[in-house]
Design a protein around this motif. Structure first.
Motif, PDB file in Angstrom:
ATOM      1  N   GLN A   1      -1.945   0.876  -9.698  1.00  0.00           N
ATOM      2  CA  GLN A   1      -1.987   2.029  -8.811  1.00  0.00           C
ATOM      3  C   GLN A   1      -3.391   2.568  -8.900  1.00  0.00           C
ATOM      4  O   GLN A   1      -3.820   3.010  -9.962  1.00  0.00           O
TER       5      GLN A   1
ATOM      6  N   MET B   1       0.832  -1.201   0.000  1.00  0.00           N
ATOM      7  CA  MET B   1       0.000   0.000   0.000  1.00  0.00           C
ATOM      8  C   MET B   1       0.872   1.260   0.000  1.00  0.00           C
ATOM      9  O   MET B   1       0.599   2.220  -0.726  1.00  0.00           O
ATOM     10  N   VAL B   2       1.929   1.231   0.815  1.00  0.00           N
ATOM     11  CA  VAL B   2       2.833   2.386   0.855  1.00  0.00           C
ATOM     12  C   VAL B   2       3.415   2.652  -0.523  1.00  0.00           C
ATOM     13  O   VAL B   2       3.451   3.786  -1.005  1.00  0.00           O
TER      14      VAL B   2
ATOM     15  N   GLU C   1       2.210   1.778  -3.363  1.00  0.00           N
ATOM     16  CA  GLU C   1       1.164   2.245  -4.275  1.00  0.00           C
ATOM     17  C   GLU C   1       0.907   3.746  -4.087  1.00  0.00           C
ATOM     18  O   GLU C   1       0.738   4.488  -5.050  1.00  0.00           O
ATOM     19  N   LEU C   2       0.910   4.155  -2.826  1.00  0.00           N
ATOM     20  CA  LEU C   2       0.692   5.577  -2.549  1.00  0.00           C
ATOM     21  C   LEU C   2       1.864   6.419  -3.037  1.00  0.00           C
ATOM     22  O   LEU C   2       1.687   7.518  -3.567  1.00  0.00           O
TER      23      LEU C   2
ATOM     24  N   PHE D   1      -4.984   4.991  -7.141  1.00  0.00           N
ATOM     25  CA  PHE D   1      -5.340   6.308  -6.628  1.00  0.00           C
ATOM     26  C   PHE D   1      -5.217   7.386  -7.702  1.00  0.00           C
ATOM     27  O   PHE D   1      -4.658   7.151  -8.764  1.00  0.00           O
TER      28      PHE D   1
ATOM     29  N   ALA E   1       1.504   6.869  -6.597  1.00  0.00           N
ATOM     30  CA  ALA E   1       0.476   7.850  -6.931  1.00  0.00           C
ATOM     31  C   ALA E   1       1.022   9.264  -6.819  1.00  0.00           C
ATOM     32  O   ALA E   1       0.637  10.153  -7.566  1.00  0.00           O
ATOM     33  N   THR E   2       1.945   9.455  -5.864  1.00  0.00           N
ATOM     34  CA  THR E   2       2.517  10.784  -5.678  1.00  0.00           C
ATOM     35  C   THR E   2       3.532  11.101  -6.759  1.00  0.00           C
ATOM     36  O   THR E   2       3.554  12.187  -7.319  1.00  0.00           O
TER      37      THR E   2
END
Lengths: 282, 225
Positions: free
Chosen positions: B114, B87-88, B90-91, B116, B94-95
Motif C-alpha cells: 500500500q 488500485m481501488v 490499495e486506496l 499511499f 490506505a483509508t
C-alpha cells in the motif's frame, strides 16, 4: 428563535412552490445562519427528512449552522490567489482577529472564511468583506480592511444621504412619472399610485421625501397589511425581485429621476426602504 | 430479452438487469463491496468495475449500476480492469486498513503493498449503512453529511436520532469495521447498540477494555497509541 418567522418563510415558499434550498436560503437570510430548531420546523412542516435537510445544509458552503458574525470576511484561496500568497493573508487575518478560519469572534463581529475561487483571479489575492471586494491584498492591508469593516463599508454613503430630500420617481415598467403635483404631502408633490388589498382597490399617495413615511390613501390600510401597488398609467404591478430586509415583504421598485432605483416596503407601517443610485455621484 | 457478450460468452438476459447481475448469473466473479442484494445499487466503491466497448471506445463502468444494453461487449477481468481494481483496493486499504473485508479483498487480488499515506478512518463512505437504514429499516436515521474530504456519515447534528430504533443494521452491513463502536462517546453514539445489548463493561468508567465482538478491537488499539 421565533417559530412564527420560520413558519412565515415556509408559507411564502410553499406559495411559490419553492424547493428546500430556497427555504434554507430565506432562513439563513433572516437569522444569518441555520438554527437547529428552524431546521426541525422545516422538517416537520415540509415532510423532508431532517437527515436530508441536514445533508443539504452541510453540503453547500453558503449555509452555516453556526451563528455568523456581523461582518463576513472571505479570503480567496483559489489557485491564482494562492500563488500570490493568499494563505499568508489568511494567517494575518487569523492573527489579527484571533480566530481560525470558519470561526466567529467572541463579540460576534467578524466571521472568517476561505473561498475556493471568487472569480477575479487577475486581481488576486482577493478579500471580500460583506460583499465588497478588495483586490491585490497583502498582509499590510489586513488591518486597514478590518478597520474599514468595523466602521461600516456601506454606511459611508448612507450617512451622506441621511438628510431628508425629495425624490422624483417614475414607474419601473412604463417609466411614466408618478408625481402628482395637485396632491401635496409634506409640502412636496406626492407619489401617486394605485393599490389593492383584500378586494379593495384605490389610490395611494406617498410622500416624495426620502425618509418621510407620510401617506394618504383612499381606503384605510390595516396595520402590517401588505398591499399590491400598481402604476396608475400602465396598470402594471410594481413588484421587484428584492424582499424587505426588515420584514421580508416584497419591495416596490420605482425609478428615480436622474438615475437609480428607490425601493419601498409594501407592508404598512414597515420603514424598510432602499435608495440605490447606481453609482451616481451625490 | 437483451443479448450481450460477457467475456466472449453470448448471453441473453432480461431488460433492466445490471451487468453485475448478468455476470454473476453466468458465474463470472466480480468483486463487490458497496453492493448488497436488497439494497439499491450505489456505485460508490468502484470495485465492480468492468470494461465495455471495444478498441479506443472501450471504457470502464461500475457494473452494479450499468444496465445491460443490446450488443454490449463486457470484459470482467481484462488487464485494465484488474489494474484498476488493484488500485481501488490499495486506496481502500490506505483509508481503512483495519477492515477485515478490505484485507481479504487485498489478499484475494494479490495486493501486497500500500503505497499511499496511511489513514486510519473508520468509514469508506460506501453508503451501505445509510441504504440499509433507509431501504430495509425504513428509518432514515443516518445519512451523508458535508462534502469532499469533510463528508461523513451520521445523524443530523450528531445527536441520537429519534428515528433510530437501535436495530444495528448499519453496523451489520458496514464493511469498514462491521461493528463500529462509538459508545465511549455516548452523546455522539450513532446507535447505542452496545448499550442496548448491555455488555458487562458498560458500567465501567473507561471503555478501553470493553468486551465486544471485535477482539482485539481495532478502534481501541488505535486509541491506545
Amino acid at each position: 428563535m421565533s417559530a412564527p418567522a420560520v413558519l412565515k418563510i415556509l408559507e411564502k415558499n410553499v406559495k411559490e412552490d419553492a424547493g428546500l434550498i430556497a427555504i434554507l436560503e430565506d432562513i439563513q437570510a433572516n437569522y444569518g445562519y441555520l438554527p437547529k430548531e428552524a431546521l426541525e420546523i422545516v422538517a416537520e412542516k415540509t415532510g423532508y427528512p431532517l437527515l436530508d435537510i441536514f445533508g443539504v445544509a452541510t453540503f453547500y458552503k453558503s449555509f452555516s449552522l453556526k451563528p455568523r458574525g456581523e461582518h463576513l470576511i472571505s479570503v480567496c484561496l483559489g489557485t491564482a490567489c494562492h500563488v500570490r500568497s493568499a494563505p499568508v493573508v489568511v494567517e494575518e487575518f487569523e492573527r489579527q482577529l484571533g480566530i481560525k478560519v470558519g470561526e466567529t469572534t467572541p463579540d460576534n463581529e467578524f466571521s472568517l472564511e476561505t473561498a475556493a475561487c471568487l472569480g477575479a483571479c487577475a486581481l488576486g489575492p482577493i478579500v471580500v468583506v460583506d460583499g465588497r471586494y478588495f483586490s491585490n491584498v497583502d498582509t499590510s492591508e489586513v488591518k486597514r480592511i478590518i478597520k474599514k469593516a468595523r466602521t461600516g463599508l456601506d454606511k459611508v454613503t448612507v450617512k451622506a444621504d441621511q438628510r431628508i430630500f425629495p425624490v422624483e420617481v417614475s414607474c419601473s415598467k412604463c417609466n411614466h412619472s408618478l408625481m402628482d403635483s395637485s396632491h401635496l404631502i409634506d409640502g412636496y408633490p406626492s407619489i401617486k399610485v394605485t393599490m389593492s388589498f383584500s378586494d379593495l382597490h384605490g389610490w395611494l399617495a406617498l410622500s416624495s421625501l426620502y425618509g418621510s413615511y407620510n401617506v394618504s390613501s383612499e381606503y384605510e390600510i390595516p396595520g402590517e397589511m401588505i398591499v399590491n401597488i400598481f402604476c396608475p398609467h400602465c396598470h402594471a404591478e410594481l413588484l421587484g425581485a428584492a424582499d424587505c430586509a426588515d420584514c421580508s415583504a416584497p419591495m416596490i421598485p420605482m425609478i428615480v429621476r436622474g438615475g437609480g432605483v428607490v425601493q419601498i416596503c409594501s407592508r404598512k407601517g414597515c420603514k424598510g426602504h432602499m435608495l440605490d443610485l447606481n453609482g451616481v455621484n451625490l | 430479452m437483451i443479448n450481450l457478450i460477457i467475456n466472449g460468452a453470448r448471453v441473453s438476459v432480461e431488460e433492466g438487469t445490471t451487468i453485475l447481475e448478468a455476470a454473476k448469473f453466468l458465474g463470472f466473479p466480480i468483486p463487490t463491496l458497496c453492493h448488497m442484494d436488497g439494497l439499491s445499487p450505489y456505485g460508490a466503491c468502484r470495485l465492480c468495475v468492468v470494461e465495455i466497448g471495444e478498441g479506443e471506445k472501450a471504457k470502464m463502468v461500475s457494473s452494479c449500476t450499468y444496465p445491460v444494453e443490446e450488443g454490449l461487449k463486457v470484459r470482467t477481468a481484462s488487464s485494465r480492469v484488474v489494474k484498476a481494481r488493484k488500485m481501488v483496493i490499495e486506496l481502500l486499504l490506505a483509508t481503512c486498513p483495519q477492515s477485515k473485508i478490505i484485507q481479504d479483498l487485498a489478499s484475494a487480488h494479490h495486493v501486497f503493498q500500500q503505497r499511499f499515506k496511511q489513514e486510519h478512518d473508520d468509514c469508506i463512505l460506501c453508503g451501505l449503512c445509510t441504504r440499509m437504514c433507509e431501504e430495509q429499516m425504513m428509518a432514515r436515521a443516518i445519512g451523508f453529511r458535508g462534502r469532499g474530504e469533510n463528508r461523513s456519515l451520521g445523524t443530523p447534528f450528531d445527536v441520537k436520532s429519534e428515528k433510530c430504533r437501535l436495530c444495528g443494521g448499519c453496523m451489520y452491513v458496514c464493511p469498514a469495521c462491521q461493528l463500529r463502536c462509538t459508545f465511549n462517546q455516548p452523546e455522539k453514539a450513532v446507535c447505542g447498540g452496545c448499550a442496548n445489548l448491555a455488555p458487562p463493561c458498560v458500567e465501567q468508567e473507561k471503555f478501553d477494555d470493553m468486551m465486544c465482538y471485535m477482539d482485539p478491537c481495532v478502534a481501541c488499539e488505535i486509541k491506545k497509541d
